[in-house]
Design an enzyme around this catalytic site. Structure first.
Site, PDB file in Angstrom:
ATOM      1  CD1 TRP A  91       5.285 -47.412  37.327  1.00  0.00           C
ATOM      2  CD2 TRP A  91       6.633 -49.193  37.318  1.00  0.00           C
ATOM      3  NE1 TRP A  91       6.069 -47.343  38.451  1.00  0.00           N
ATOM      4  CE2 TRP A  91       6.892 -48.424  38.484  1.00  0.00           C
ATOM      5  CE3 TRP A  91       7.350 -50.376  37.098  1.00  0.00           C
ATOM      6  CZ2 TRP A  91       7.865 -48.795  39.415  1.00  0.00           C
ATOM      7  CZ3 TRP A  91       8.318 -50.755  38.027  1.00  0.00           C
ATOM      8  CH2 TRP A  91       8.558 -49.963  39.174  1.00  0.00           C
ATOM      9  NE  ARG A 135       7.322 -45.481  44.466  1.00  0.00           N
ATOM     10  CZ  ARG A 135       7.997 -46.603  44.251  1.00  0.00           C
ATOM     11  NH1 ARG A 135       9.285 -46.553  43.893  1.00  0.00           N
ATOM     12  NH2 ARG A 135       7.426 -47.776  44.375  1.00  0.00           N
ATOM     13  CD  GLU A 147       6.574 -55.852  43.940  1.00  0.00           C
ATOM     14  OE1 GLU A 147       7.647 -55.331  44.327  1.00  0.00           O
ATOM     15  OE2 GLU A 147       5.522 -55.200  43.794  1.00  0.00           O
ATOM     16  CD  GLU A 172      12.208 -53.783  46.429  1.00  0.00           C
ATOM     17  OE1 GLU A 172      11.620 -53.005  45.660  1.00  0.00           O
ATOM     18  OE2 GLU A 172      11.773 -54.086  47.562  1.00  0.00           O
ATOM     19  CD  GLU A 211      11.183 -48.731  41.952  1.00  0.00           C
ATOM     20  OE1 GLU A 211      10.149 -48.029  41.924  1.00  0.00           O
ATOM     21  OE2 GLU A 211      11.155 -49.967  42.148  1.00  0.00           O
TER      22      GLU A 211
END
Length: 324
Positions: free
Chosen positions: A100, A103, A190, A195, A289
């Site tokens: 990964w 993004r 997940e 978050e 991210e």
């Protein structure tokens, strides 16, 4: 001579920095270190009140769910106090471009990660110029830290974290490696414990509380068998302040394959029953991210100081249950 209070010292440093540019030169980072040390000292004295963990997880009175006949035992391979000013590559992987890269527009880079003053520090940045990787354009830099060791059903995960103040995320979560499984277990699960973002740019209704809550989720996707349920189940609880204003302890007890119990600052806040069984090994993730729903602001989103652009992890601890 009367001792200067931490608050006065903190603002004195801010005034001294007012005329400084906010780049990542060694000089400015050292000045930010001084601010960090004052803030950390002050918040530690506030946030650890009521801590009765006695060598186990961080719980307030009457909150420990410890079953009779059991004890909490720290899983050292998935725990880190971040006190030695040296990133522990034996416990953590700093970026993993084979799996990964991030993004778009946020690219994961090793240089965003540092450890000092008792914190793991993930600093969000804007790239000097756009970079094209695998046909995708990146304009910003984030961090992707993964544990080498996987957690199991029954484990308890907790982190003391202060979020960054940017549009990029501050997170604490777990995910499996689908390539390690076969048959109907070849799927992705997940567990998102926390978050959040510091600056809300997106206009979606769900996004409007992302800088003042613990926001958790369980996901089931990419299943190999039609009989395996897919989907997400989550929860959230409002904090007393913004996520970037102080440290908070975010935690989850993977109680069983059908129940996850979440804790905020030592208190249980909610439990979640995932769409599908959570019974596969999960790796810890500490990630900053970019999100599709929270786009880059018009000013580039990186106008704050180094400290405001940094997510601080005071510690990460993992426990398992063993018989007395």
């Amino acid at each position: 001579m009367k001792k200067m209070s931490p608050q006065i010292f903190f603002f004195a440093i801010l005034l001294a920095l007012a005329s400084c540019s906010t780049n990542d030169s060694d000089v400015n980072v050292e000045k930010e270190d001084a601010i960090e040390a004052v803030v950390t000292e002050e918040q530690q004295s506030e946030e650890t009140q009521g801590d009765v963990r006695k060598g186990g997880p961080f719980f307030n009175a009457n909150q420990d769910p410890l079953p009779n006949g059991k004890k909490w035992v720290k899983v050292e391979a998935m725990s880190d106090e971040f006190n030695d000013s040296s990133f522990n590559a034996n416990k953590w992987k700093n970026t993993d471009p084979n799996r990964w890269i991030g993004r778009p527009p946020g690219l994961f880079t090793e240089s965003t990660v540092s450890e000092k003053n008792g914190n793991l520090r993930l600093t969000c940045k804007k790239l000097p110029s756009p970079r094209v990787v695998n046909g995708k354009t990146f304009t910003h830099e984030g961090s992707n830290i993964t544990s080498h060791t996987a957690g199991q059903v029954g484990y308890y995960f907790e982190a003391r974290m202060k979020a960054n103040k940017t549009f990029m995320s501050s997170t604490f979560w777990l995910i499996n490696n689908a390539n390690d499984t076969n048959g109907c277990d070849k799927r992705t699960i997940e567990l998102d414990i926390q978050e959040c973002v510091g600056q809300i740019v997106g206009t979606a209704n769900f996004a409007q509380n992302f800088n003042r809550t613990i926001h958790s989720n369980t996901h089931s996707r990419n299943t190999a068998c039609a009989t395996t349920p897919t989907g997400s189940v989550g929860g959230n609880k409002e904090l007393y302040n913004k996520v970037y204003e102080s440290y908070h302890v975010y935690a989850a007890w993977w109680k069983s394959k059908t129940e996850i119990v979440f804790y905020l600052d030592g208190n249980e806040v909610y439990s979640i029953s995932p769409k599908a069984d959570f019974d596969l090994p999960l790796y810890l993730k500490l990630v900053t991210e970019t999100y599709d729903w929270n786009p880059v602001p018009s000013d580039g989103g990186m106008t704050g100081t180094w400290g405001e652009r940094t997510t601080f992890y005071d510690w990460v601890r993992t426990y398992k249950l063993e018989n007395l």
